[in-house]
Design a protein around this motif. Structure first.
Motif, PDB file in Angstrom:
ATOM      1  N   MET A 240       0.798  -1.220   0.000  1.00 33.64           N
ATOM      2  CA  MET A 240       0.000   0.000   0.000  1.00 33.64           C
ATOM      3  C   MET A 240       0.837   1.279   0.000  1.00 33.64           C
ATOM      4  O   MET A 240       0.329   2.343   0.341  1.00 33.64           O
ATOM      5  CB  MET A 240      -0.914   0.000   1.236  1.00 33.64           C
ATOM      6  CG  MET A 240      -1.989  -1.057   1.210  1.00 33.64           C
ATOM      7  SD  MET A 240      -3.218  -0.699  -0.055  1.00 33.64           S
ATOM      8  CE  MET A 240      -3.877   0.847   0.546  1.00 33.64           C
ATOM      9  N   GLU A 241       2.116   1.200  -0.388  1.00 27.69           N
ATOM     10  CA  GLU A 241       2.950   2.401  -0.304  1.00 27.69           C
ATOM     11  C   GLU A 241       2.347   3.560  -1.101  1.00 27.69           C
ATOM     12  O   GLU A 241       2.201   4.684  -0.594  1.00 27.69           O
ATOM     13  CB  GLU A 241       4.364   2.113  -0.794  1.00 27.69           C
ATOM     14  CG  GLU A 241       5.265   3.345  -0.690  1.00 27.69           C
ATOM     15  CD  GLU A 241       6.650   3.118  -1.247  1.00 27.69           C
ATOM     16  OE1 GLU A 241       7.475   4.044  -1.157  1.00 27.69           O
ATOM     17  OE2 GLU A 241       6.908   2.024  -1.790  1.00 27.69           O
ATOM     18  N   GLY A 242       1.982   3.300  -2.371  1.00 30.22           N
ATOM     19  CA  GLY A 242       1.426   4.377  -3.196  1.00 30.22           C
ATOM     20  C   GLY A 242       0.120   4.903  -2.641  1.00 30.22           C
ATOM     21  O   GLY A 242      -0.103   6.122  -2.590  1.00 30.22           O
ATOM     22  N   GLU A 243      -0.751   3.985  -2.226  1.00 35.69           N
ATOM     23  CA  GLU A 243      -2.039   4.406  -1.688  1.00 35.69           C
ATOM     24  C   GLU A 243      -1.879   5.213  -0.403  1.00 35.69           C
ATOM     25  O   GLU A 243      -2.575   6.210  -0.180  1.00 35.69           O
ATOM     26  CB  GLU A 243      -2.931   3.184  -1.440  1.00 35.69           C
ATOM     27  CG  GLU A 243      -3.480   2.548  -2.700  1.00 35.69           C
ATOM     28  CD  GLU A 243      -2.504   1.562  -3.337  1.00 35.69           C
ATOM     29  OE1 GLU A 243      -1.310   1.546  -2.941  1.00 35.69           O
ATOM     30  OE2 GLU A 243      -2.930   0.810  -4.219  1.00 35.69           O
ATOM     31  N   TYR A 244      -0.934   4.776   0.463  1.00 35.20           N
ATOM     32  CA  TYR A 244      -0.728   5.507   1.709  1.00 35.20           C
ATOM     33  C   TYR A 244      -0.182   6.909   1.447  1.00 35.20           C
ATOM     34  O   TYR A 244      -0.518   7.860   2.157  1.00 35.20           O
ATOM     35  CB  TYR A 244       0.220   4.748   2.635  1.00 35.20           C
ATOM     36  CG  TYR A 244      -0.500   3.806   3.577  1.00 35.20           C
ATOM     37  CD1 TYR A 244      -1.547   4.265   4.376  1.00 35.20           C
ATOM     38  CD2 TYR A 244      -0.146   2.465   3.649  1.00 35.20           C
ATOM     39  CE1 TYR A 244      -2.215   3.412   5.224  1.00 35.20           C
ATOM     40  CE2 TYR A 244      -0.812   1.597   4.503  1.00 35.20           C
ATOM     41  CZ  TYR A 244      -1.850   2.077   5.289  1.00 35.20           C
ATOM     42  OH  TYR A 244      -2.519   1.225   6.133  1.00 35.20           O
ATOM     43  N   ARG A 245       0.657   7.043   0.442  1.00 33.33           N
ATOM     44  CA  ARG A 245       1.151   8.381   0.125  1.00 33.33           C
ATOM     45  C   ARG A 245      -0.003   9.280  -0.329  1.00 33.33           C
ATOM     46  O   ARG A 245      -0.056  10.456   0.027  1.00 33.33           O
ATOM     47  CB  ARG A 245       2.236   8.306  -0.956  1.00 33.33           C
ATOM     48  CG  ARG A 245       3.534   7.700  -0.451  1.00 33.33           C
ATOM     49  CD  ARG A 245       4.723   8.034  -1.327  1.00 33.33           C
ATOM     50  NE  ARG A 245       5.932   7.420  -0.791  1.00 33.33           N
ATOM     51  CZ  ARG A 245       6.661   7.958   0.180  1.00 33.33           C
ATOM     52  NH1 ARG A 245       6.298   9.129   0.701  1.00 33.33           N
ATOM     53  NH2 ARG A 245       7.751   7.350   0.608  1.00 33.33           N
ATOM     54  N   ARG A 246      -0.926   8.733  -1.088  1.00 33.19           N
ATOM     55  CA  ARG A 246      -2.081   9.522  -1.528  1.00 33.19           C
ATOM     56  C   ARG A 246      -2.995   9.839  -0.340  1.00 33.19           C
ATOM     57  O   ARG A 246      -3.519  10.949  -0.236  1.00 33.19           O
ATOM     58  CB  ARG A 246      -2.845   8.784  -2.625  1.00 33.19           C
ATOM     59  CG  ARG A 246      -2.047   8.601  -3.912  1.00 33.19           C
ATOM     60  CD  ARG A 246      -2.915   8.066  -5.048  1.00 33.19           C
ATOM     61  NE  ARG A 246      -3.901   9.063  -5.473  1.00 33.19           N
ATOM     62  CZ  ARG A 246      -3.650  10.066  -6.297  1.00 33.19           C
ATOM     63  NH1 ARG A 246      -2.429  10.225  -6.807  1.00 33.19           N
ATOM     64  NH2 ARG A 246      -4.602  10.915  -6.638  1.00 33.19           N
TER      65      ARG A 246
END
Length: 501
Positions: A454-460
């Protein structure tokens, strides 16, 4: 799928209280007094014992004086110079008027704070300060405040946070384009992951001073002179002269907190104008640019915003440290999470939950008991073989109803705390008991769970939350201004100040 607004509202923690517990102060829609009359003593002016009428609710002189005495004691404890009696009364009455308006709005929205929520807030306040609830109670009572009054203050703050969450759901939308633009300029920000609150500790234990970590924090106070919407140039010039006179007074050696308490139109006036502690990026852009290079104790010049004219003072700046036991317990906001850990670069594996729900909202017609009993009946029908999806389509009052209550894949920290706690306790296929959240009563069904990077989602998500933190404060204060402008407010203290109006 759950609507974006619902997701944003669910993820908002009670840390919103950091944006200011007291509601925004604005001008009152005062009635007019025909002809010029001489100012009268309070005993004559308020012969009927009423100092203000807010719609159909009255505020009495006895209530005002009792609250003013309480505020005066709190200001003494905080070391804030107490303004002259008439100025103190005016400031306290503004807060009381706002409190009535917010209470009325909460009732219209069907929001109600339960004893269980207050108990949870007490537990969380004690936990954050690393003391037991019993010790917290002793410290509160040592300040002269009764435990019942303290719990009432907590209830008011919880209700205010519930209103803020409802406001976010209904008024603030952050688009994917907003998030993309933010990440283009802040893409290198450290990634912070959701984290559960630590277990409570009975008493603090000695520990070495922590090393600075995370973003630099700024504690800021303000003096605000509001400018009404559509004000004439003459009024704007008059307000500018007023703020410049206050700045001259502060630079001449007057106590900033005392000047704020006596003269600021800001919602935090009686706290010496203290707006709390936030990272620089979480302050409105205008404030952030102003305070970035001001040292602790420094005062800005006059700056102008859409609300009026401001003077800012940087009270402290530094890095986060574990909270110490409170010197006084007046400002004990509802629970806020501890700062989440910073993730190292690389995959961030989390457990996602695919869930459905049936939401019943409360109102003046539908009480908590009615909503809960209805959901208990629906749960029994599901246990006897009826489809959760079909019942959600028929009964749920959420935007997800046409999809059978499908909320999609939920990440940790994305739902309201009570909702998520109940959901996490379920196995795949299980249905919860009725669960209360700021949005109403829910039945929850867990469809499936999975692990995902979820790295990308967490950044968003983090970018969306950063944008939300910047927008919520000014927008919420503007909303309270609208409530005031739409209400009937007969402020007799203001009439007494300006008998010629």
């Amino acid at each position: 799928m759950m609507s974006p607004l619902y997701r944003i509202a669910c993820v908002m923690p009670l840390v919103l209280a950091l944006l200011g517990v007291a509601p925004a102060t604005a001008w009152a829609a005062n009635g007019k007094v025909a002809g010029k009359q001489p100012a009268q003593p309070a005993a004559e002016q308020f012969v009927d014992g009423i100092v203000a009428v807010v719609d159909r609710q009255v505020i009495t002189l006895a209530q005002l004086d009792a609250k003013a005495r309480q505020v005066q004691q709190q200001m003494h404890m905080q070391g804030i110079p107490v303004p002259p009696p008439e100025a103190l009364r005016r400031q306290v009455l503004q807060q009381m008027i706002n409190a009535v308006l917010l209470d009325q709005e909460a009732k219209r929205a069907g929001l109600r704070v339960t004893e269980a929520q207050i108990d949870q807030a007490v537990q969380s306040v004690a936990q954050r300060n690393r003391i037991t609830p019993e010790r917290l109670r002793q410290e509160v009572q040592a300040t002269g405040m009764s435990w019942d009054n303290y719990r009432r203050e907590l209830s008011n703050q919880i209700q205010d946070d519930m209103l803020r969450q409802r406001f976010v759901q209904e008024h603030i939308f952050i688009s994917d384009r907003d998030v993309d633009a933010f990440l283009q300029t802040h893409g290198d920000m450290p990634l912070r992951l959701p984290q559960a609150e630590p277990e409570p500790e009975p008493e603090p234990s000695p520990a070495p001073p922590p090393k600075p970590s995370g973003p630099e924090l700024f504690e800021v106070a303000q003096i605000l002179v509001e400018v009404p919407d559509y004000a004439s140039q003459e009024t704007v010039d008059e307000k500018r002269k007023q703020i410049e006179a206050l700045l001259k007074k502060v630079r001449g050696g007057a106590d900033f907190a005392g000047v704020a308490a006596a003269s600021s139109d800001g919602p935090q006036a009686l706290d010496g104008g203290n707006m709390g502690v936030r990272p620089l990026k979480d302050w409105p852009d205008l404030f952030a640019k102003t305070i970035a290079n001001i040292p602790p104790g420094g005062v800005s010049g006059v700056i102008q915003s859409g609300r009026g004219f401001h003077i800012l003072k940087v009270l402290q700046r530094g890095w986060a440290e574990p909270p110490a036991p409170p010197k006084q317990a007046r400002k004990a906001p509802p629970p806020k999470p501890t700062p989440p850990p910073v993730a190292a670069p690389g995959p961030v594996m989390v457990t996602q939950t695919h869930a459905r729900h049936i939401l019943l909202k409360t109102s003046q017609v539908v009480t908590d008991d009615m909503a809960r009993q209805t959901l208990e009946g629906l749960r029994t029908r599901i246990e006897h073989g009826e489809s959760f999806e079909e019942l959600a389509r028929r009964y749920s009052e959420d935007a997800s109803a046409p999809q059978g209550g499908d909320l999609g894949w939920l990440n940790p920290g994305e739902a309201a705390p009570g909702f998520e706690q109940a959901m996490d306790a379920l196995k795949e296929g299980e249905v919860s008991e009725p669960v209360r959240s700021p949005f109403g009563w829910h039945l929850i069904q867990v469809v499936k769970r999975q692990s995902k990077d979820m790295e990308g989602e967490y950044r968003r998500m983090q970018a969306r939350d950063e944008l939300l933190q910047r927008r919520i404060g000014p927008a919420y204060e503007d909303w309270i201004d609208q409530l005031r402008s739409q209400a009937y407010i007969d402020n007799r203290l203001e009439k007494r100040r300006h008998p010629e109006d």
